[in-house]
Design a protein around this motif. Structure first.
Motif, PDB file in Angstrom:
ATOM      1  N   MET A   1       0.836  -1.211   0.000  1.00 20.63           N
ATOM      2  CA  MET A   1       0.000   0.000   0.000  1.00 20.63           C
ATOM      3  C   MET A   1       0.867   1.256   0.000  1.00 20.63           C
ATOM      4  SD  MET A   1      -3.003   1.085   2.692  1.00 20.63           S
ATOM      5  CE  MET A   1      -1.873   1.516   4.008  1.00 20.63           C
ATOM      6  N   THR A   2       0.495   2.216  -0.797  1.00 22.29           N
ATOM      7  CA  THR A   2       1.220   3.486  -0.852  1.00 22.29           C
ATOM      8  C   THR A   2       1.017   4.267   0.449  1.00 22.29           C
ATOM      9  OG1 THR A   2       0.974   3.620  -3.252  1.00 22.29           O
ATOM     10  CG2 THR A   2       1.433   5.670  -2.101  1.00 22.29           C
ATOM     11  N   LEU A   3       2.111   4.810   0.974  1.00 20.98           N
ATOM     12  CA  LEU A   3       2.051   5.584   2.215  1.00 20.98           C
ATOM     13  C   LEU A   3       1.764   7.058   1.907  1.00 20.98           C
ATOM     14  CD1 LEU A   3       5.058   3.991   4.143  1.00 20.98           C
ATOM     15  CD2 LEU A   3       2.679   3.243   4.003  1.00 20.98           C
ATOM     16  N   VAL A   4       1.296   7.780   2.936  1.00 21.31           N
ATOM     17  CA  VAL A   4       0.887   9.183   2.755  1.00 21.31           C
ATOM     18  C   VAL A   4       1.693  10.101   3.672  1.00 21.31           C
ATOM     19  CG1 VAL A   4      -0.999  10.855   2.932  1.00 21.31           C
ATOM     20  CG2 VAL A   4      -1.472   8.525   2.127  1.00 21.31           C
ATOM     21  N   LYS A   5       2.252  11.150   3.081  1.00 25.67           N
ATOM     22  CA  LYS A   5       2.913  12.198   3.869  1.00 25.67           C
ATOM     23  C   LYS A   5       2.158  13.508   3.655  1.00 25.67           C
ATOM     24  CE  LYS A   5       7.146  14.913   4.111  1.00 25.67           C
ATOM     25  NZ  LYS A   5       7.182  15.820   2.959  1.00 25.67           N
ATOM     26  N   ILE A   6       1.740  14.117   4.759  1.00 26.73           N
ATOM     27  CA  ILE A   6       1.130  15.451   4.714  1.00 26.73           C
ATOM     28  C   ILE A   6       2.212  16.437   5.136  1.00 26.73           C
ATOM     29  CG2 ILE A   6      -0.751  16.936   5.500  1.00 26.73           C
ATOM     30  CD1 ILE A   6      -1.734  14.447   4.005  1.00 26.73           C
ATOM     31  N   CYS A   7       2.546  17.348   4.246  1.00 33.97           N
ATOM     32  CA  CYS A   7       3.677  18.239   4.476  1.00 33.97           C
ATOM     33  C   CYS A   7       3.217  19.659   4.829  1.00 33.97           C
ATOM     34  CB  CYS A   7       4.573  18.272   3.236  1.00 33.97           C
ATOM     35  SG  CYS A   7       6.243  18.835   3.603  1.00 33.97           S
ATOM     36  N   GLY A   8       4.157  20.427   5.384  1.00 38.97           N
ATOM     37  CA  GLY A   8       3.869  21.826   5.705  1.00 38.97           C
ATOM     38  C   GLY A   8       3.040  21.997   6.962  1.00 38.97           C
ATOM     39  N   ILE A   9       3.265  21.135   7.948  1.00 35.52           N
ATOM     40  CA  ILE A   9       2.530  21.221   9.219  1.00 35.52           C
ATOM     41  C   ILE A   9       3.129  22.370  10.036  1.00 35.52           C
ATOM     42  CG2 ILE A   9       1.909  19.981  11.329  1.00 35.52           C
ATOM     43  CD1 ILE A   9       0.659  18.962   8.617  1.00 35.52           C
ATOM     44  N   ARG A  10       2.276  23.317  10.455  1.00 31.92           N
ATOM     45  CA  ARG A  10       2.819  24.485  11.163  1.00 31.92           C
ATOM     46  C   ARG A  10       1.899  25.027  12.257  1.00 31.92           C
ATOM     47  NH1 ARG A  10       0.788  29.175   8.293  1.00 31.92           N
ATOM     48  NH2 ARG A  10      -0.394  28.511   6.469  1.00 31.92           N
ATOM     49  N   ARG A  11       0.773  24.369  12.498  1.00 37.00           N
ATOM     50  CA  ARG A  11      -0.152  24.836  13.537  1.00 37.00           C
ATOM     51  C   ARG A  11      -0.582  23.644  14.387  1.00 37.00           C
ATOM     52  NH1 ARG A  11      -5.247  27.059  11.800  1.00 37.00           N
ATOM     53  NH2 ARG A  11      -5.412  25.025  10.800  1.00 37.00           N
ATOM     54  N   ILE A  12      -0.916  23.902  15.628  1.00 36.42           N
ATOM     55  CA  ILE A  12      -1.392  22.822  16.492  1.00 36.42           C
ATOM     56  C   ILE A  12      -2.694  22.253  15.936  1.00 36.42           C
ATOM     57  CG2 ILE A  12      -2.729  24.267  18.119  1.00 36.42           C
ATOM     58  CD1 ILE A  12      -0.452  21.260  19.050  1.00 36.42           C
ATOM     59  N   GLU A  13      -3.475  23.095  15.248  1.00 37.26           N
ATOM     60  CA  GLU A  13      -4.720  22.608  14.612  1.00 37.26           C
ATOM     61  C   GLU A  13      -4.404  21.584  13.519  1.00 37.26           C
ATOM     62  OE1 GLU A  13      -5.637  26.831  16.054  1.00 37.26           O
ATOM     63  OE2 GLU A  13      -3.941  25.792  15.110  1.00 37.26           O
ATOM     64  N   ASP A  14      -3.272  21.779  12.812  1.00 31.95           N
ATOM     65  CA  ASP A  14      -2.860  20.806  11.793  1.00 31.95           C
ATOM     66  C   ASP A  14      -2.565  19.459  12.444  1.00 31.95           C
ATOM     67  OD1 ASP A  14      -2.930  22.979  10.055  1.00 31.95           O
ATOM     68  OD2 ASP A  14      -0.756  23.256  10.043  1.00 31.95           O
ATOM     69  N   VAL A  15      -1.869  19.514  13.566  1.00 33.07           N
ATOM     70  CA  VAL A  15      -1.526  18.286  14.302  1.00 33.07           C
ATOM     71  C   VAL A  15      -2.792  17.577  14.762  1.00 33.07           C
ATOM     72  CG1 VAL A  15      -0.444  17.411  16.415  1.00 33.07           C
ATOM     73  CG2 VAL A  15       0.758  19.089  15.008  1.00 33.07           C
ATOM     74  N   GLU A  16      -3.761  18.328  15.234  1.00 37.88           N
ATOM     75  CA  GLU A  16      -5.021  17.731  15.690  1.00 37.88           C
ATOM     76  C   GLU A  16      -5.733  17.008  14.546  1.00 37.88           C
ATOM     77  OE1 GLU A  16      -6.930  21.145  17.347  1.00 37.88           O
ATOM     78  OE2 GLU A  16      -5.753  21.088  19.204  1.00 37.88           O
ATOM     79  N   ILE A  17      -5.687  17.613  13.347  1.00 36.06           N
ATOM     80  CA  ILE A  17      -6.278  16.963  12.163  1.00 36.06           C
ATOM     81  C   ILE A  17      -5.551  15.652  11.871  1.00 36.06           C
ATOM     82  CG2 ILE A  17      -6.540  17.132   9.647  1.00 36.06           C
ATOM     83  CD1 ILE A  17      -7.020  20.158  10.024  1.00 36.06           C
ATOM     84  N   LEU A  18      -4.213  15.705  11.864  1.00 36.92           N
ATOM     85  CA  LEU A  18      -3.435  14.503  11.549  1.00 36.92           C
ATOM     86  C   LEU A  18      -3.640  13.405  12.580  1.00 36.92           C
ATOM     87  CD1 LEU A  18      -0.005  15.717  10.126  1.00 36.92           C
ATOM     88  CD2 LEU A  18      -2.242  15.619   9.051  1.00 36.92           C
ATOM     89  N   ASN A  19      -3.787  13.785  13.835  1.00 35.73           N
ATOM     90  CA  ASN A  19      -3.994  12.782  14.885  1.00 35.73           C
ATOM     91  C   ASN A  19      -5.310  12.032  14.720  1.00 35.73           C
ATOM     92  OD1 ASN A  19      -1.550  13.403  16.019  1.00 35.73           O
ATOM     93  ND2 ASN A  19      -2.384  14.625  17.707  1.00 35.73           N
ATOM     94  N   LYS A  20      -6.285  12.697  14.077  1.00 32.98           N
ATOM     95  CA  LYS A  20      -7.572  12.027  13.808  1.00 32.98           C
ATOM     96  C   LYS A  20      -7.488  11.157  12.551  1.00 32.98           C
ATOM     97  CE  LYS A  20     -10.383  15.599  16.012  1.00 32.98           C
ATOM     98  NZ  LYS A  20     -11.049  16.897  15.770  1.00 32.98           N
ATOM     99  N   LEU A  21      -6.742  11.620  11.555  1.00 31.43           N
ATOM    100  CA  LEU A  21      -6.742  10.945  10.251  1.00 31.43           C
ATOM    101  C   LEU A  21      -5.560   9.990  10.053  1.00 31.43           C
ATOM    102  CD1 LEU A  21      -7.937  13.945   8.054  1.00 31.43           C
ATOM    103  CD2 LEU A  21      -9.296  12.069   9.002  1.00 31.43           C
ATOM    104  N   LEU A  22      -4.507  10.152  10.845  1.00 33.92           N
ATOM    105  CA  LEU A  22      -3.358   9.239  10.876  1.00 33.92           C
ATOM    106  C   LEU A  22      -2.709   8.950   9.521  1.00 33.92           C
ATOM    107  CD1 LEU A  22      -4.595   6.679  13.560  1.00 33.92           C
ATOM    108  CD2 LEU A  22      -2.994   8.568  13.870  1.00 33.92           C
TER     109      LEU A  22
END
Length: 209
Positions: A1-22
């Motif tokens: 399976m292809t892995l996913v990288k979300i780049c340009g994380i710069r806000r705590i709100e971004d981290v909260e989104i990533l923690n939900k979507l993994l």
């Protein structure tokens, strides 16, 4: 399976989104960019990041000392290099995993791209990241390139695909390139801010492919 990288994380709100979507990786930019973060901010963001998500540091022509110190302090999983870093520079970063970028512009033909990728593949890198170059600017352009130049390319390293990916074109990109991982930033933003809905849709499309 292809892995996913979300780049340009710069806000705590971004981290909260990533923690939900993994997603598999989260990218933090330490070179000149509108998404650049300080070491202090990155430390705070990574501290709050779900441990299942691997942190990646993005650098471009930063000093070797800065890259080493940042990687060690933040315990980065991957160092991603977008500049003129040569084989000697990369060797000096051992044992960190390295993703080294290759830029492709609209004029590049298959032989040119293969030559660029083959050169980097001989370095001690985990993956070659192929990104688009627009007007001499590399990385973060939000513009894609002709993925057909990567079709059936036989390289001895993992391939990470970046450059203008979004939820509308990701299936086409995956079908054409079949990369180890995909790297997206502006393609999952709304007015320059990371969008929960776009990241969610992007990750689902990759994982359901």
């Amino acid at each position: 399976m292809t892995l996913v990288k979300i780049c340009g994380i710069r806000r705590i709100e971004d981290v909260e989104i990533l923690n939900k979507l993994l997603p598999d990786y989260a990218g933090f930019v330490f070179c000149k960019s509108k998404r650049q973060v300080t070491l202090k901010l990155a430390e705070e963001l990574i501290k709050n990041l779900d441990k299942k998500i691997r942190p990646v540091g993005i650098f471009q022509n930063n000093s070797l000392e800065e890259v080493k110190n940042t990687a060690e302090m933040l315990k980065l999983d991957v160092i991603q290099l977008h500049g003129r870093e040569d084989e000697s520079y990369i060797k000096s970063l051992y044992p960190f995993k390295i993703w080294k970028s290759v830029s492709v512009d609209g004029k590049d033909i298959l032989d040119n791209v293969k030559h660029k990728i083959d050169k980097i593949s001989n370095y001690n890198v985990e993956a070659v990241l192929v990104d688009s170059s627009v007007g001499g600017k590399t990385g973060g352009t939000g513009i894609n390139f002709n993925w057909n130049v990567l079709k059936n390319l036989n390289i001895n390293k993992k391939l990470v695909l970046a450059g203008g990916l979004n939820q509308d074109n990701i299936n086409t990109a995956l079908e054409c390139v079949k990369p180890y991982a995909v790297d997206v930033s502006s393609g999952v933003e709304e007015n320059g801010i990371k969008s929960f809905e776009k990241i969610d849709e992007f990750i689902k499309k990759v994982r359901n492919f």
